[in-house]
Design an enzyme around this catalytic site. Structure first.
Site, short mmCIF file in Angstrom:
data_model
loop_
_atom_site.label_atom_id
_atom_site.label_comp_id
_atom_site.label_asym_id
_atom_site.label_seq_id
_atom_site.Cartn_x
_atom_site.Cartn_y
_atom_site.Cartn_z
N TYR A 114 104.19 -70.89 42.90
CA TYR A 114 103.95 -70.43 44.34
C TYR A 114 102.64 -70.98 44.82
CZ TYR A 114 102.90 -67.35 48.47
OH TYR A 114 102.63 -66.67 49.51
N LYS A 166 101.61 -73.56 47.85
CA LYS A 166 100.53 -73.18 49.01
C LYS A 166 99.48 -74.07 49.15
CE LYS A 166 103.00 -69.90 51.17
NZ LYS A 166 103.50 -70.18 52.35
#
Length: 265
Positions: free
Chosen positions: A157, A161
């Site tokens: 993740y 990002k």
């Protein structure tokens, strides 16, 4: 006249959660909103809710992990909007549960990448011809404090990002000459999915909130006005920035996910 009157907005992941609140906020300010999401039931419910409040909205079902689906969605949005896309909000993203780096699988990585930086890049690239014609276009992406602060056990993740943050700045640099502003929002919010896990062994929200200065995450409707600000003329001279709407979470706290179930296998 409403702040976003006569503007056409495309919101990915707009069926529920942050994306849903953003779709409602933009529509409430006069924009014509198209929601692109995989969840057709929730998407149509959101459209009806917007229309019930005198807003203008439509829904397109698409899996943002696939380029062909994104291409078809963008084509449909442009066609129904008369070739107009003024606002692009990339809110869709799969969130992988915390896991030690050495246990991360290719599937974990690929799903985060496909729904995050790849989807964001593809929507931006395919929407570019329409955004360029707008003359006042705005792209709003989503990044995370987990990437900016290097939160442990969030590799897929956070990497996704982090890539979105870099993409945002590169695009802002390249597209300024086309009068396309590109910014990102870094939120900390309590979403519907997280709320269902409160009190269970998978409740990472409570752990995160406890480590934050304000001891809570925002509701999605508290994040949406920041997106609307970046979308409109009030932010006409704002580009290439990451706007933190996280109650100080990223800059002022550290989250320990080491006790989350599944982190070490």
């Amino acid at each position: 006249m409403s702040r976003l009157e006569d503007r056409y907005a495309l919101v990915t992941g707009g069926a529920q959660g942050l994306g849903g609140a953003i779709a409602e906020e933009l529509a409430g300010l006069g924009a014509r909103v198209t929601i692109v999401d995989l969840n057709e039931e929730k998407g149509l419910e959101r459209v009806e809710r917007i229309r019930g409040n005198s807003g203008r909205a439509s829904f397109i079902r698409a899996n943002v992990a696939h380029r062909d689906a994104i291409q078809a969605a963008v084509h449909e949005v442009a066609e129904t909007g008369g070739g107009r896309i003024d606002i692009l909000v990339n809110a869709a993203q799969f969130f992988a549960m915390p896991k030690a780096l050495e246990l991360v699988t290719d599937k974990d990585w690929e799903l985060s990448e496909a729904t995050g930086p790849k989807a964001t890049f593809r929507f931006m690239q395919l929407c570019f011809p329409f955004l360029r014609e707008s003359g006042r276009a705005s792209v709003i992406n989503f990044v995370s404090g987990s990437a900016l602060a290097g939160i442990a056990y969030t590799a897929p993740y956070s990497a996704a990002k982090g890539a979105v943050a870099a993409l945002t700045k590169v695009a802002a640099n390249e597209w300024a000459r086309h009068r396309i502003r590109v910014n990102a929002v870094c939120p900390f919010a309590l979403t519907e999915a997280q709320e269902k896990l409160i009190g269970t062994e998978w409740d990472n929200y409570t752990r995160t909130a406890a480590a934050s200065p304000m001891k809570r995450g925002a509701s999605p409707v508290e994040i949406a006005p920041a997106v609307a600000f970046l979308a409109g003329d009030d932010a006409a001279f704002v580009t290439g920035t990451v706007l933190h709407v996280d109650g100080g979470m990223t800059e002022l706290s550290t989250v320990d996910y080491s006790q989350s179930p599944g982190v070490f296998g």
